[in-house]
Structure formats: structure tokens, C-alpha cells
Design a protein around this motif. Sequence first.
Motif, PDB file in Angstrom:
ATOM      1  N   VAL A 112     -10.507   9.138   1.405  1.00  0.00           N
ATOM      2  CA  VAL A 112     -10.407   8.746   2.806  1.00  0.00           C
ATOM      3  C   VAL A 112      -9.224   7.816   3.046  1.00  0.00           C
ATOM      4  CG1 VAL A 112     -11.570   7.530   4.690  1.00  0.00           C
ATOM      5  CG2 VAL A 112     -12.871   9.049   3.205  1.00  0.00           C
ATOM      6  N   GLU A 113      -8.994   6.890   2.129  1.00  0.00           N
ATOM      7  CA  GLU A 113      -7.876   5.959   2.281  1.00  0.00           C
ATOM      8  C   GLU A 113      -6.560   6.724   2.381  1.00  0.00           C
ATOM      9  OE1 GLU A 113      -6.111   1.896   0.210  1.00  0.00           O
ATOM     10  OE2 GLU A 113      -7.083   3.389  -1.084  1.00  0.00           O
ATOM     11  N   LEU A 114      -6.395   7.728   1.534  1.00  0.00           N
ATOM     12  CA  LEU A 114      -5.186   8.550   1.537  1.00  0.00           C
ATOM     13  C   LEU A 114      -5.038   9.306   2.855  1.00  0.00           C
ATOM     14  CD1 LEU A 114      -2.761   9.663  -0.089  1.00  0.00           C
ATOM     15  CD2 LEU A 114      -4.287  11.415  -0.991  1.00  0.00           C
TER      16      LEU A 114
ATOM     17  N   GLN B  23      -2.812  -3.476  -8.010  1.00  0.00           N
ATOM     18  CA  GLN B  23      -2.923  -3.183  -6.577  1.00  0.00           C
ATOM     19  C   GLN B  23      -3.896  -2.044  -6.285  1.00  0.00           C
ATOM     20  OE1 GLN B  23       1.248  -2.577  -6.117  1.00  0.00           O
ATOM     21  NE2 GLN B  23       1.693  -4.756  -5.840  1.00  0.00           N
ATOM     22  N   GLY B  24      -4.475  -1.453  -7.315  1.00  0.00           N
ATOM     23  CA  GLY B  24      -5.490  -0.425  -7.117  1.00  0.00           C
ATOM     24  C   GLY B  24      -5.100   0.979  -7.517  1.00  0.00           C
TER      25      GLY B  24
ATOM     26  N   ALA C 178      -2.284   9.707   8.319  1.00  0.00           N
ATOM     27  CA  ALA C 178      -2.431   9.882   9.759  1.00  0.00           C
ATOM     28  C   ALA C 178      -1.777   8.761  10.570  1.00  0.00           C
ATOM     29  CB  ALA C 178      -3.914   9.970  10.120  1.00  0.00           C
ATOM     30  N   SER C 179      -1.274   7.726   9.917  1.00  0.00           N
ATOM     31  CA  SER C 179      -0.655   6.605  10.635  1.00  0.00           C
ATOM     32  C   SER C 179       0.581   7.087  11.402  1.00  0.00           C
ATOM     33  CB  SER C 179      -0.232   5.518   9.651  1.00  0.00           C
ATOM     34  OG  SER C 179       0.646   4.600  10.282  1.00  0.00           O
TER      35      SER C 179
ATOM     36  N   ALA D 146       0.823  -1.217   0.000  1.00  0.00           N
ATOM     37  CA  ALA D 146       0.000   0.000   0.000  1.00  0.00           C
ATOM     38  C   ALA D 146       0.852   1.259   0.000  1.00  0.00           C
ATOM     39  CB  ALA D 146      -0.937  -0.011   1.202  1.00  0.00           C
ATOM     40  N   ALA D 147       2.052   1.189   0.578  1.00  0.00           N
ATOM     41  CA  ALA D 147       2.925   2.372   0.621  1.00  0.00           C
ATOM     42  C   ALA D 147       3.271   2.867  -0.776  1.00  0.00           C
ATOM     43  CB  ALA D 147       4.200   2.051   1.405  1.00  0.00           C
ATOM     44  N   LYS D 148       3.399   1.950  -1.716  1.00  0.00           N
ATOM     45  CA  LYS D 148       3.663   2.357  -3.103  1.00  0.00           C
ATOM     46  C   LYS D 148       2.486   3.172  -3.631  1.00  0.00           C
ATOM     47  CE  LYS D 148       3.571  -0.849  -6.327  1.00  0.00           C
ATOM     48  NZ  LYS D 148       3.996  -1.924  -7.252  1.00  0.00           N
ATOM     49  N   ARG D 149       1.285   2.740  -3.320  1.00  0.00           N
ATOM     50  CA  ARG D 149       0.083   3.447  -3.765  1.00  0.00           C
ATOM     51  C   ARG D 149       0.014   4.831  -3.111  1.00  0.00           C
ATOM     52  NH1 ARG D 149      -4.591   1.063  -1.956  1.00  0.00           N
ATOM     53  NH2 ARG D 149      -5.654   2.297  -3.541  1.00  0.00           N
TER      54      ARG D 149
END
Length: 197
Positions: free
Chosen positions: A150-152, A143-144, A157-158, A116-119
Motif C-alpha cells: 500500500v505504501e508503494l 530507513q525501512g 499516486a502522489s 522516502a523517495a530513495k525507498r
Amino acid sequence: MPAQETPEMLIEMLNTRGQGDYIGESISQLAHSLQAAHLARTHHADDETVLAALLHDIGQFLGANEVKSIAHEVQTMGGEGKASCGRVGHEKIGEEYLLRLHFSPKVGALVGSHVAAKRYLCAVDPAYHDTLSEASKQSLVFQGGPMQGVELQQWAASPWCDEMCELRKWDDGAKIPGLVVPEAESYREMMVEHLLR
């Protein structure tokens, strides 16, 4: 499994099952893992981040039955009546596997987020996409694509967003044929200390 035995088992897994090709690249899976860990170490990452770099693709090393079992459990963790999280990739399988071996939540999260970090990086830094290998660009589509909405926002915020992005960049850079780096055994003591914490 005792803290002394887990590192031995993981090192043997890396050394024996990592000899195959790293799909789409011209180095082995083992060489890729060792290069990623070496990059983390030379950038003075903390031990948890170094271990996550070393083990980020551990989900690729597991046997078919173990992968199937873990993937099924990850999909059903939401509980009855809740939506499935969909197809489970090697990163989520690796995260769950390492958590079961008593690695820290941070190690698990970094391993589980490296796809997901690539995305995320493609969404926040358009120039990042140009640095990807052709194989990595192709896999991005499946991978999408870049994150949105919202996902971004949730990803940004992690508490480990910076480490997740760094690990991804080391993952991208760990593809140099013939590069000599320390062997898996050099991380044994770090693993033992981590598991005894």
C-alpha cells in the motif's frame, strides 16, 4: 517573519551551519545543498522544486531545541487517540519548519519526501540501488528498505511523484568534492518571490 527576512535568515543558516561534514560523504553539508539546487536548476525544474532541492536538508541545520519542539509537534499532529507517526527524521522536521515559514505545500512535500523517495526508487527500479553511495546504501536499511504494498501504491499516486524522484536523484548526485556552483545568495530573489506569491 516578513518575506524579505526569511531568505536572509535561511541563507545565513546554510552558510554558517553548513560547514560541517555531510555525514558519510567527502563534502560539506552546504556544498551538498548547493549542488542539489544547481542540479535542479540546470534540469529546468520549477522554482518550487529548485528551492526544495536547496533546502531539502534544512532539518539538519536547526538547533537542538527547535528540532525537539518540531519533532514533538509532528508526532502529536494526529490528535488524541491516534497512533503516533513514529520517529521523526530530519526530512519531516524540515518540511514542517518550511511550512511554518510559509513556503508552499509543494516545497514542504518535496523536502519531506526526499528520504522516502530513495525507498520508492529502490522498489520500482532495482538498478537504482547500484547507483547509491555506500553511506546511502547503509542508511537505506535503517530507513525501512524498499517500499512495498500500500505504501508503494500511495507514493506512486502522489501528484508530485516525478518531482520527488528527481529531487532524490539530484540529492544522490550532489556529492562531488570541489565542484564550483552558485552560492546560496543566488537563490535569494527566488525565495523572496516565492514567499510573496
